[in-house]
Design a protein around this motif. Structure first.
Motif, PDB file in Angstrom:
ATOM      1  N   PRO A   1       5.309 -34.559  -9.801  1.00  0.00           N
ATOM      2  CA  PRO A   1       6.343 -35.394  -9.181  1.00  0.00           C
ATOM      3  C   PRO A   1       6.218 -36.875  -9.546  1.00  0.00           C
ATOM      4  O   PRO A   1       5.133 -37.383  -9.824  1.00  0.00           O
ATOM      5  CB  PRO A   1       6.111 -35.171  -7.677  1.00  0.00           C
ATOM      6  CG  PRO A   1       5.418 -33.858  -7.586  1.00  0.00           C
ATOM      7  CD  PRO A   1       4.572 -33.762  -8.810  1.00  0.00           C
ATOM      8  N   PHE A   2       7.348 -37.533  -9.508  1.00  0.00           N
ATOM      9  CA  PHE A   2       7.463 -38.978  -9.727  1.00  0.00           C
ATOM     10  C   PHE A   2       6.641 -39.712  -8.678  1.00  0.00           C
ATOM     11  O   PHE A   2       6.874 -39.567  -7.489  1.00  0.00           O
ATOM     12  CB  PHE A   2       8.956 -39.312  -9.658  1.00  0.00           C
ATOM     13  CG  PHE A   2       9.294 -40.714  -9.244  1.00  0.00           C
ATOM     14  CD1 PHE A   2       9.062 -41.769 -10.100  1.00  0.00           C
ATOM     15  CD2 PHE A   2       9.881 -40.962  -8.023  1.00  0.00           C
ATOM     16  CE1 PHE A   2       9.397 -43.058  -9.728  1.00  0.00           C
ATOM     17  CE2 PHE A   2      10.226 -42.237  -7.649  1.00  0.00           C
ATOM     18  CZ  PHE A   2       9.982 -43.300  -8.496  1.00  0.00           C
TER      19      PHE A   2
ATOM     20  N   GLU B   1      12.428 -33.039  -5.460  1.00  0.00           N
ATOM     21  CA  GLU B   1      12.921 -33.732  -6.642  1.00  0.00           C
ATOM     22  C   GLU B   1      13.566 -35.049  -6.228  1.00  0.00           C
ATOM     23  O   GLU B   1      13.903 -35.257  -5.061  1.00  0.00           O
ATOM     24  CB  GLU B   1      13.954 -32.870  -7.378  1.00  0.00           C
ATOM     25  CG  GLU B   1      13.432 -31.540  -7.872  1.00  0.00           C
ATOM     26  CD  GLU B   1      14.481 -30.765  -8.657  1.00  0.00           C
ATOM     27  OE1 GLU B   1      15.566 -31.336  -8.914  1.00  0.00           O
ATOM     28  OE2 GLU B   1      14.223 -29.611  -9.005  1.00  0.00           O
ATOM     29  N   SER B   2      13.757 -35.932  -7.203  1.00  0.00           N
ATOM     30  CA  SER B   2      14.393 -37.220  -6.937  1.00  0.00           C
ATOM     31  C   SER B   2      15.890 -37.045  -6.694  1.00  0.00           C
ATOM     32  O   SER B   2      16.517 -36.118  -7.201  1.00  0.00           O
ATOM     33  CB  SER B   2      14.165 -38.172  -8.113  1.00  0.00           C
ATOM     34  OG  SER B   2      12.805 -38.541  -8.189  1.00  0.00           O
TER      35      SER B   2
ATOM     36  N   LYS C   1      11.924 -24.701 -10.051  1.00  0.00           N
ATOM     37  CA  LYS C   1      12.903 -25.725 -10.387  1.00  0.00           C
ATOM     38  C   LYS C   1      14.043 -25.206 -11.232  1.00  0.00           C
ATOM     39  O   LYS C   1      15.165 -25.675 -11.157  1.00  0.00           O
ATOM     40  CB  LYS C   1      12.160 -26.856 -11.098  1.00  0.00           C
ATOM     41  CG  LYS C   1      13.028 -27.989 -11.546  1.00  0.00           C
ATOM     42  CD  LYS C   1      12.173 -29.127 -12.062  1.00  0.00           C
ATOM     43  CE  LYS C   1      11.325 -28.688 -13.220  1.00  0.00           C
ATOM     44  NZ  LYS C   1      10.498 -29.782 -13.738  1.00  0.00           N
TER      45      LYS C   1
ATOM     46  N   HIS D   1       3.526 -39.237 -14.485  1.00  0.00           N
ATOM     47  CA  HIS D   1       4.145 -38.831 -13.213  1.00  0.00           C
ATOM     48  C   HIS D   1       3.146 -38.846 -12.078  1.00  0.00           C
ATOM     49  O   HIS D   1       3.153 -38.001 -11.207  1.00  0.00           O
ATOM     50  CB  HIS D   1       4.790 -37.450 -13.324  1.00  0.00           C
ATOM     51  CG  HIS D   1       5.684 -37.350 -14.480  1.00  0.00           C
ATOM     52  ND1 HIS D   1       6.821 -38.100 -14.579  1.00  0.00           N
ATOM     53  CD2 HIS D   1       5.596 -36.633 -15.623  1.00  0.00           C
ATOM     54  CE1 HIS D   1       7.416 -37.840 -15.718  1.00  0.00           C
ATOM     55  NE2 HIS D   1       6.685 -36.969 -16.370  1.00  0.00           N
TER      56      HIS D   1
ATOM     57  N   GLU E   1       9.987 -41.701  -3.318  1.00  0.00           N
ATOM     58  CA  GLU E   1      11.416 -41.654  -3.607  1.00  0.00           C
ATOM     59  C   GLU E   1      12.207 -42.482  -2.596  1.00  0.00           C
ATOM     60  O   GLU E   1      13.180 -43.152  -2.954  1.00  0.00           O
ATOM     61  CB  GLU E   1      11.900 -40.200  -3.607  1.00  0.00           C
ATOM     62  CG  GLU E   1      13.390 -40.013  -3.775  1.00  0.00           C
ATOM     63  CD  GLU E   1      13.910 -40.446  -5.140  1.00  0.00           C
ATOM     64  OE1 GLU E   1      15.127 -40.319  -5.367  1.00  0.00           O
ATOM     65  OE2 GLU E   1      13.116 -40.918  -5.979  1.00  0.00           O
TER      66      GLU E   1
ATOM     67  N   ARG F   1      19.939 -32.266 -15.165  1.00  0.00           N
ATOM     68  CA  ARG F   1      18.743 -32.665 -14.420  1.00  0.00           C
ATOM     69  C   ARG F   1      17.517 -31.989 -15.030  1.00  0.00           C
ATOM     70  O   ARG F   1      17.509 -30.782 -15.258  1.00  0.00           O
ATOM     71  CB  ARG F   1      18.867 -32.252 -12.949  1.00  0.00           C
ATOM     72  CG  ARG F   1      19.790 -33.130 -12.133  1.00  0.00           C
ATOM     73  CD  ARG F   1      19.788 -32.691 -10.683  1.00  0.00           C
ATOM     74  NE  ARG F   1      18.488 -32.848 -10.075  1.00  0.00           N
ATOM     75  CZ  ARG F   1      18.064 -33.937  -9.436  1.00  0.00           C
ATOM     76  NH1 ARG F   1      18.860 -34.983  -9.345  1.00  0.00           N
ATOM     77  NH2 ARG F   1      16.868 -33.996  -8.900  1.00  0.00           N
ATOM     78  N   SER F   2      16.498 -32.772 -15.283  1.00  0.00           N
ATOM     79  CA  SER F   2      15.264 -32.250 -15.859  1.00  0.00           C
ATOM     80  C   SER F   2      14.106 -33.040 -15.272  1.00  0.00           C
ATOM     81  O   SER F   2      13.820 -34.161 -15.698  1.00  0.00           O
ATOM     82  CB  SER F   2      15.286 -32.369 -17.391  1.00  0.00           C
ATOM     83  OG  SER F   2      14.093 -31.868 -17.952  1.00  0.00           O
ATOM     84  N   CYS F   3      13.460 -32.459 -14.269  1.00  0.00           N
ATOM     85  CA  CYS F   3      12.411 -33.172 -13.543  1.00  0.00           C
ATOM     86  C   CYS F   3      11.044 -32.900 -14.161  1.00  0.00           C
ATOM     87  O   CYS F   3      10.802 -31.823 -14.704  1.00  0.00           O
ATOM     88  CB  CYS F   3      12.397 -32.755 -12.075  1.00  0.00           C
ATOM     89  SG  CYS F   3      13.926 -33.159 -11.213  1.00  0.00           S
TER      90      CYS F   3
ATOM     91  N   PRO G   1      14.637 -40.818 -11.911  1.00  0.00           N
ATOM     92  CA  PRO G   1      13.882 -39.630 -12.321  1.00  0.00           C
ATOM     93  C   PRO G   1      14.769 -38.387 -12.304  1.00  0.00           C
ATOM     94  O   PRO G   1      15.743 -38.313 -11.555  1.00  0.00           O
ATOM     95  CB  PRO G   1      12.772 -39.535 -11.267  1.00  0.00           C
ATOM     96  CG  PRO G   1      12.662 -40.909 -10.707  1.00  0.00           C
ATOM     97  CD  PRO G   1      14.039 -41.486 -10.751  1.00  0.00           C
ATOM     98  N   CYS G   2      14.438 -37.427 -13.133  1.00  0.00           N
ATOM     99  CA  CYS G   2      15.172 -36.168 -13.286  1.00  0.00           C
ATOM    100  C   CYS G   2      16.476 -36.336 -14.068  1.00  0.00           C
ATOM    101  O   CYS G   2      17.066 -35.348 -14.498  1.00  0.00           O
ATOM    102  CB  CYS G   2      15.485 -35.487 -11.952  1.00  0.00           C
ATOM    103  SG  CYS G   2      14.029 -35.078 -10.974  1.00  0.00           S
TER     104      CYS G   2
END
Length: 696
Positions: free
Chosen positions: A231-232, A607-608, A121, A101, A641, A225-227, A206-207
């Motif tokens: 971060p991406f 988040e995405s 989150k 990530h 993103e 959703r699971s990020c 992502p997520c």
């Protein structure tokens, strides 16, 4: 005597020092007052004149761009902006693996401290953010005309290894004790990117998608959703067979480029269905072929015959369509002035939601199992589920309870299914009765070979009190029905709003009157009207005519920080649709957007976003970055993103503070975006940038 003399002189020296300090202090206050007052005057002048941008300055195909600078006492002057060339001196490579990530590393020996991260989150919802909203004050932003606080912080992005991930988290924990203020983006950092190597490759979300998996992992997607913790931060590749500019609207209703949405399971799906045809380079959609046997027009007419009160495009304006199939329902209603948002469910491995977006139909990709959908309560005029295979009656009917939350009082739930078993039909009947929905019609369509059922949500609370069994129970008064971000679905019924000060208490005016009619529950109607006028002026004077944008290539628009839906209203006469996003840390104005006849979602830009790569033609961000404060661990991930969800050749318009825009331009250049225009007026500015097909 010596001692006595020294004691007598002390007061004189003390008074001299105090007098000197006082004089210096008064001088400082005088100088500071003069400069601050003049600066404030400049900012007000600049913002009022921002909507008068009429002469765009486009960059050539080379790497140079044009920069405008305006002051109150001087005419606009043009100067060459910095070179677009991607600078590689001193850059460091990083891994593009989404499992780490992180795909960039600062050009520094040591990373700066991370800012305080206020977003949890797993537990965030709108109710928990009330204190922060109060700190924001009653002010509602109106584009560049309003003042914005400078919410800057030192930002550090670290490397690609798991060891560096631990270092990031350690630095992050340290900043919780004290905020480290500084620029949102570090202008001294150079970036070099690498590709993501996620399991879903060029379709990576992502997520939602599972990033990596061994042989035992069968599913590509999370049930919710699971990020990732970090971060991406990598670039999603283009499709294996390449990418071309999409077919423009309205031709895209009938055909799209096959390779832009290529997916192995899609090829297998095409062979079994007649509503989409593999025509070599294109996927075509014959007008006489739909998932609805007998045709979509026959289906809509049968609904109108069953419930004459349903008037498409008048009292029914905003509709949610559960599940993505052939988009014929959304396409047919669009011709009737109905906005239909399709919900592409997470288990849609055929990627029909991506096909719908490529065709130009509004679609959101979201899991729907344990958490609420990212919508406020009492907002959809109707909800539709075609050939529904969702077990609405299972788990205490909690998914149906969620539908009850977001549908407007008096709104309609339309469901068509294959003939259910007796057990399933009895269970569904009991669930419908428990939430007091009225069965308006239940008809077997012999032509369509389906059963069509139409239910209506009650308009008052009397029926809730008359139930023998209070299951599901009434929600507690302190339960916020609009809290939707990462909030579990509640198996309780929120009471129907009855006071005129509550949204959802009254049905909106028929379209298009509802666009300009403001109900009693909307406070500060003057601000809403001013916001509408403000964005009308900006769109008409600048976006449509002054920036060189070819609007025939624009269909899918994302407003990343919408307040009242002003941009959507200003573009309502264009052949575009706008996804309005209300960030969860700002004032909740999303019910107003729905009330005006548009739609949108809650989202946290740390988040995405719930969409496929390459799905939007235009991204709009009005002071998004300056209002992030200390929320996101790595604000650069928001730019990454934006690169993921914007189509190659797509545009982004960013309005923000110059101190944010300057380093932001360098980040965009590192991604090989073309800076088509910059317009600065002292502390405020606009960037118009275009994404290219470049991938590292």
């Amino acid at each position: 005597m010596a001692i006595v003399t020294r004691q007598a002189k002390r007061p004189i020296g003390l008074w001299l020092k105090m007098t000197a300090v006082t004089i210096l202090g008064l001088c400082f206050i005088f100088v500071w007052t003069v400069f601050s007052s003049s600066s404030s005057t400049d900012v007000n002048f600049q913002r009022e004149s921002f909507e008068d941008i009429s002469e765009p300055v486009s960059s050539s195909s080379s790497s140079s761009s044009v920069h405008k600078q305006t002051t109150p006492n001087e005419q606009n002057h043009v100067e060459e902006s910095k070179d677009h060339k991607f600078r590689e001196n001193g850059e460091k490579k990083v891994s593009g693996s989404p499992s780490s990530h992180s795909s960039m590393r600062p050009h520094k020996k040591e990373a700066a401290r991370e800012k305080k991260h206020v977003h949890n989150k797993e537990n965030v919802n709108q109710g928990s953010l009330e204190k922060e909203k109060e700190e924001e004050g009653e002010e509602v932003e109106e584009g560049l005309e309003l003042d914005h606080e400078s919410d800057d912080s030192v930002e550090s992005v670290d490397g690609d290894s798991e060891m560096l991930e631990d270092e990031n988290m350690e630095e992050f924990k340290k900043t919780k004790k004290g905020k480290v203020k500084g620029p949102l983006f570090d202008s001294n950092v150079n970036y070099r990117w690498k590709m993501c190597n996620a399991r879903s490759k060029h379709n990576y979300i992502p997520c939602i998608d599972i990033e990596v998996g061994g042989g035992k992992v069968q599913s590509y997607r999370h049930s919710e959703r699971s990020c990732p913790r970090i971060p991406f931060m990598c670039m999603v590749p283009l499709p294996l067979e390449g990418y071309k500019s999409p077919v423009p609207w309205p031709q895209s209703k009938l055909k799209i480029l096959h390779k832009n949405v290529a997916h192995p399971k899609l090829s297998a799906y095409i062979k079994k269905h007649s509503w989409l045809v593999d025509s070599g380079e294109y996927l075509t959609f014959p007008q006489n072929q739909t998932e609805f046997l007998g045709g979509i027009q026959h289906y809509l007419e049968s609904i109108e015959e069953m419930v004459p009160d349903i008037e498409w495009g008048k009292n029914i304006r905003v509709v949610l369509d559960i599940g993505c199939t052939d988009s014929s329902f959304a396409a047919a209603l669009l011709d009737k002035d109905v906005l239909t948002l399709s919900l592409g469910l997470k288990d849609d491995l055929v990627d029909l939601a991506q096909v719908a977006l490529e065709r130009g139909f509004p679609t959101l990709v979201s899991p729907f199992a344990r958490r609420r959908l990212p919508f406020p309560s009492q907002v959809f005029d109707a909800i539709h589920c075609s050939r529904c295979r969702i077990p609405w009656h299972s788990n205490g009917g909690k998914l149906l309870v969620e539908m009850n939350r977001i549908i407007r009082p008096g709104g309609y739930f339309i469901m068509s299914t294959k003939h259910d078993s007796i057990e399933e039909e009895e269970a569904m009947t009991a669930t419908i009765a428990s939430i007091c929905w009225n069965v308006l019609a239940h008809k077997s369509d012999d032509v369509g070979e389906v059963e069509v059922r139409i239910y209506q949500k009650p308009e008052g609370n009397d029926l809730y009190e008359l139930r023998r069994k209070k299951i599901p129970p009434i929600c507690k008064e302190n339960e916020n029905p609009d809290a939707a971000w990462h909030v579990p679905i509640k198996t309780c019924l929120h009471t129907i709003p009855i006071g005129i000060e509550q949204h959802g208490a009254e049905w909106p005016e028929e379209w298009p009157k509802r666009l300009e009619t403001y109900p009693d529950w909307i406070n500060n109607k003057e601000k809403l009207i001013a916001d509408t006028n403000h964005w009308n002026a900006i769109v008409n004077k600048s976006y449509l005519n002054g920036m060189g944008i070819n609007w025939t290539n624009i269909r899918n628009v994302l407003d990343m920080k919408s307040t009242y839906g002003g941009l959507a209203a200003a573009l309502s006469k264009q052949n575009v649709w706008v996804m309005n996003v209300v960030p969860i840390h700002l004032s909740d104005t999303l019910p107003i957007i729905f009330e005006r006849g548009f739609f949108g979602v809650y989202h946290d830009w740390c988040e995405s976003f719930g969409t496929y790569p390459r799905t939007y033609d235009l991204l709009h961000a009005d002071h998004l970055f300056s209002r992030l404060k200390y929320r996101c661990k790595q604000p650069v991930s928001i730019v990454v993103e934006m690169d993921r969800i914007l189509r190659p050749g797509g545009l982004t318009i960013i309005r923000d503070k110059v101190e944010i825009l300057n380093p932001l331009q360098e980040i965009l250049r590192s991604m090989h975006w073309e800076i088509r225009m910059t317009f600065y007026q002292e502390k405020e500015g606009i960037i118009c940038a275009q994404k290219t097909t470049w991938r590292p």
